[in-house]
Design an enzyme around this catalytic site. Structure first.
Site, PDB file in Angstrom:
ATOM      1  N   THR A 184     -61.554 -49.469  -1.423  1.00  0.00           N
ATOM      2  CA  THR A 184     -62.937 -49.387  -1.902  1.00  0.00           C
ATOM      3  C   THR A 184     -63.911 -49.765  -0.801  1.00  0.00           C
ATOM      4  O   THR A 184     -64.916 -49.073  -0.572  1.00  0.00           O
ATOM      5  CB  THR A 184     -63.131 -50.330  -3.098  1.00  0.00           C
ATOM      6  OG1 THR A 184     -62.192 -50.002  -4.114  1.00  0.00           O
ATOM      7  CG2 THR A 184     -64.539 -50.218  -3.649  1.00  0.00           C
ATOM      8  N   THR A 185     -63.627 -50.852  -0.109  1.00  0.00           N
ATOM      9  CA  THR A 185     -64.509 -51.335   0.953  1.00  0.00           C
ATOM     10  C   THR A 185     -64.586 -50.348   2.107  1.00  0.00           C
ATOM     11  O   THR A 185     -65.582 -50.283   2.817  1.00  0.00           O
ATOM     12  CB  THR A 185     -64.026 -52.711   1.465  1.00  0.00           C
ATOM     13  OG1 THR A 185     -63.791 -53.564   0.337  1.00  0.00           O
ATOM     14  CG2 THR A 185     -65.058 -53.355   2.366  1.00  0.00           C
TER      15      THR A 185
ATOM     16  N   TYR B 138     -62.404 -42.644 -13.887  1.00  0.00           N
ATOM     17  CA  TYR B 138     -63.128 -41.616 -14.632  1.00  0.00           C
ATOM     18  C   TYR B 138     -62.319 -41.028 -15.792  1.00  0.00           C
ATOM     19  O   TYR B 138     -62.777 -41.063 -16.924  1.00  0.00           O
ATOM     20  CB  TYR B 138     -63.640 -40.481 -13.731  1.00  0.00           C
ATOM     21  CG  TYR B 138     -64.550 -39.532 -14.498  1.00  0.00           C
ATOM     22  CD1 TYR B 138     -65.847 -39.919 -14.823  1.00  0.00           C
ATOM     23  CD2 TYR B 138     -64.099 -38.289 -14.931  1.00  0.00           C
ATOM     24  CE1 TYR B 138     -66.674 -39.081 -15.564  1.00  0.00           C
ATOM     25  CE2 TYR B 138     -64.921 -37.452 -15.673  1.00  0.00           C
ATOM     26  CZ  TYR B 138     -66.205 -37.849 -15.985  1.00  0.00           C
ATOM     27  OH  TYR B 138     -67.024 -37.027 -16.713  1.00  0.00           O
TER      28      TYR B 138
ATOM     29  N   ARG C 159     -64.774 -51.156 -11.828  1.00  0.00           N
ATOM     30  CA  ARG C 159     -65.120 -49.973 -11.045  1.00  0.00           C
ATOM     31  C   ARG C 159     -64.488 -48.707 -11.611  1.00  0.00           C
ATOM     32  O   ARG C 159     -65.038 -47.618 -11.476  1.00  0.00           O
ATOM     33  CB  ARG C 159     -64.690 -50.143  -9.588  1.00  0.00           C
ATOM     34  CG  ARG C 159     -65.449 -51.227  -8.856  1.00  0.00           C
ATOM     35  CD  ARG C 159     -65.260 -51.147  -7.351  1.00  0.00           C
ATOM     36  NE  ARG C 159     -66.035 -50.075  -6.772  1.00  0.00           N
ATOM     37  CZ  ARG C 159     -66.952 -50.235  -5.808  1.00  0.00           C
ATOM     38  NH1 ARG C 159     -67.221 -51.439  -5.340  1.00  0.00           N
ATOM     39  NH2 ARG C 159     -67.589 -49.207  -5.324  1.00  0.00           N
TER      40      ARG C 159
ATOM     41  N   LYS D 290     -52.906 -56.113  -6.944  1.00  0.00           N
ATOM     42  CA  LYS D 290     -54.186 -56.698  -6.563  1.00  0.00           C
ATOM     43  C   LYS D 290     -54.991 -56.801  -7.845  1.00  0.00           C
ATOM     44  O   LYS D 290     -55.426 -55.794  -8.399  1.00  0.00           O
ATOM     45  CB  LYS D 290     -54.891 -55.822  -5.532  1.00  0.00           C
ATOM     46  CG  LYS D 290     -56.293 -56.309  -5.162  1.00  0.00           C
ATOM     47  CD  LYS D 290     -57.004 -55.326  -4.248  1.00  0.00           C
ATOM     48  CE  LYS D 290     -58.436 -55.802  -3.955  1.00  0.00           C
ATOM     49  NZ  LYS D 290     -59.180 -54.827  -3.105  1.00  0.00           N
TER      50      LYS D 290
ATOM     51  N   ILE E 267     -56.573 -59.791  -1.091  1.00  0.00           N
ATOM     52  CA  ILE E 267     -57.038 -58.613  -0.360  1.00  0.00           C
ATOM     53  C   ILE E 267     -58.549 -58.706  -0.388  1.00  0.00           C
ATOM     54  O   ILE E 267     -59.176 -58.547  -1.427  1.00  0.00           O
ATOM     55  CB  ILE E 267     -56.495 -57.318  -0.978  1.00  0.00           C
ATOM     56  CG1 ILE E 267     -54.964 -57.302  -0.827  1.00  0.00           C
ATOM     57  CG2 ILE E 267     -57.113 -56.094  -0.303  1.00  0.00           C
ATOM     58  CD1 ILE E 267     -54.285 -56.105  -1.464  1.00  0.00           C
TER      59      ILE E 267
END
Length: 297
Positions: free
Chosen positions: A46-47, A109, A140, A164, A206
């Site tokens: 994501t980052t 989604y 998210r 995670k 993480i």
């Protein structure tokens, strides 16, 4: 054996002004992380803005990182997708390039059922031979992987070794660790919950914070894992104001701003992400200075 113990950095993807990937800068960031004690590089998470990378860019970032690291520390490739076939393709390629492990986010989604999650991750795992860390971040993805689902996957699929956990729900993590009976590598997915998850049997984090504080984030985990719980807690609490500032807007907007304020010159963000709001920049600068950083405004 765990892929890694300690603090792994969810590394940013640096861009030039024209929004092409700046691989030279990525190499500099990787060297900075290794020199400062990071225990693993997690690329294309994501980052790392993986959601706006093309498949070709995504895989080139993985290949470049594996080649740059040269087995000095483990490289974990983010290869999750809301399409099972796409996740299989990315995962197989990452393994071929030499990644040490995979990070697979829950499908976003389309919001799979728990059975759908089980089949999705099992199908991917059947196609690769390197260890897999699942990634649960319902805030998210809109999809929460329940403790029983995670525990069953770890028990029944040999290459799925850990998770995670970024649900923020400590009670859910307690339930997971009870059901897994110690047979799981638990990583905190939230920088403000490193010590709480270590206390439940976790082995690391993480981390977003590690992008600017690799040594300090490593020390939070290392101190705890070697028995210095008070030292670990002290370090965790010291960085809470900065962690809060790094998440006052959606990740990775603040961490990229922080890196640029500290002179790393990692470039901007691919849309739809936009630059940080001025009031939040002030908050971030105050938090950086409060932790002893010299800021270039």
């Amino acid at each position: 054996m765990a892929i890694f113990k300690g603090a792994g950095v969810a590394i940013v993807t640096p861009f030039y002004d024209n929004m092409e990937i700046n691989y030279d800068k990525l190499g500099e960031l990787i060297e900075y992380q290794i020199a400062n004690g990071t225990d693993s590089i997690i690329i294309c998470g994501t980052t790392g803005e993986a959601s706006t990378l093309t498949h070709e860019e995504h895989l080139e970032c993985i290949r470049y990182t594996v080649d740059k690291v040269k087995k000095r520390i483990p490289v974990i490739a983010g290869t999750g997708s809301n399409s099972t076939d796409t996740a299989i393709y990315l995962s197989k390629e990452a393994e071929r390039y030499g990644a040490d492990g995979l990070l697979l986010v829950t499908p976003y989604y389309n919001k799979a059922t728990q059975r759908g999650l089980t089949e999705h991750f099992t199908d991917i795992a059947k196609k690769v031979n390197i260890p897999i860390i699942l990634y649960n971040v319902p805030g998210r993805t809109g999809c929460n992987m329940l403790p029983a689902t995670t525990a069953d996957l770890v028990k029944n699929v040999d290459t799925i070794v850990g998770v995670k956990e970024a649900s923020g729900n400590i009670s859910q993590v307690v339930s997971l660790m009870h059901l897994a009976q110690g047979d799981i590598d638990l990583y905190s997915g939230n920088d403000d919950q490193i010590v709480p998850l270590l206390s439940l049997g976790g082995i690391g984090v993480i981390s977003v914070l590690s992008n600017i504080a690799p040594r300090e984030t490593h020390d939070i985990t290392a101190k705890y894992l070697t028995g210095d719980i008070n030292g670990s807690l002290e370090e965790q609490l010291k960085y809470i104001p900065l962690i809060d500032a790094l998440f006052c807007e959606v990740n990775p907007i603040p961490i990229k701003k922080a890196l640029n304020l500290l002179g790393f010159e990692v470039g901007g963000l691919r849309k739809p992400l936009t630059e940080m709001e001025p009031d939040n920049v002030k908050k971030l600068i105050t938090a950086l200075k409060g932790c002893g950083y010299t800021v270039t405004e």
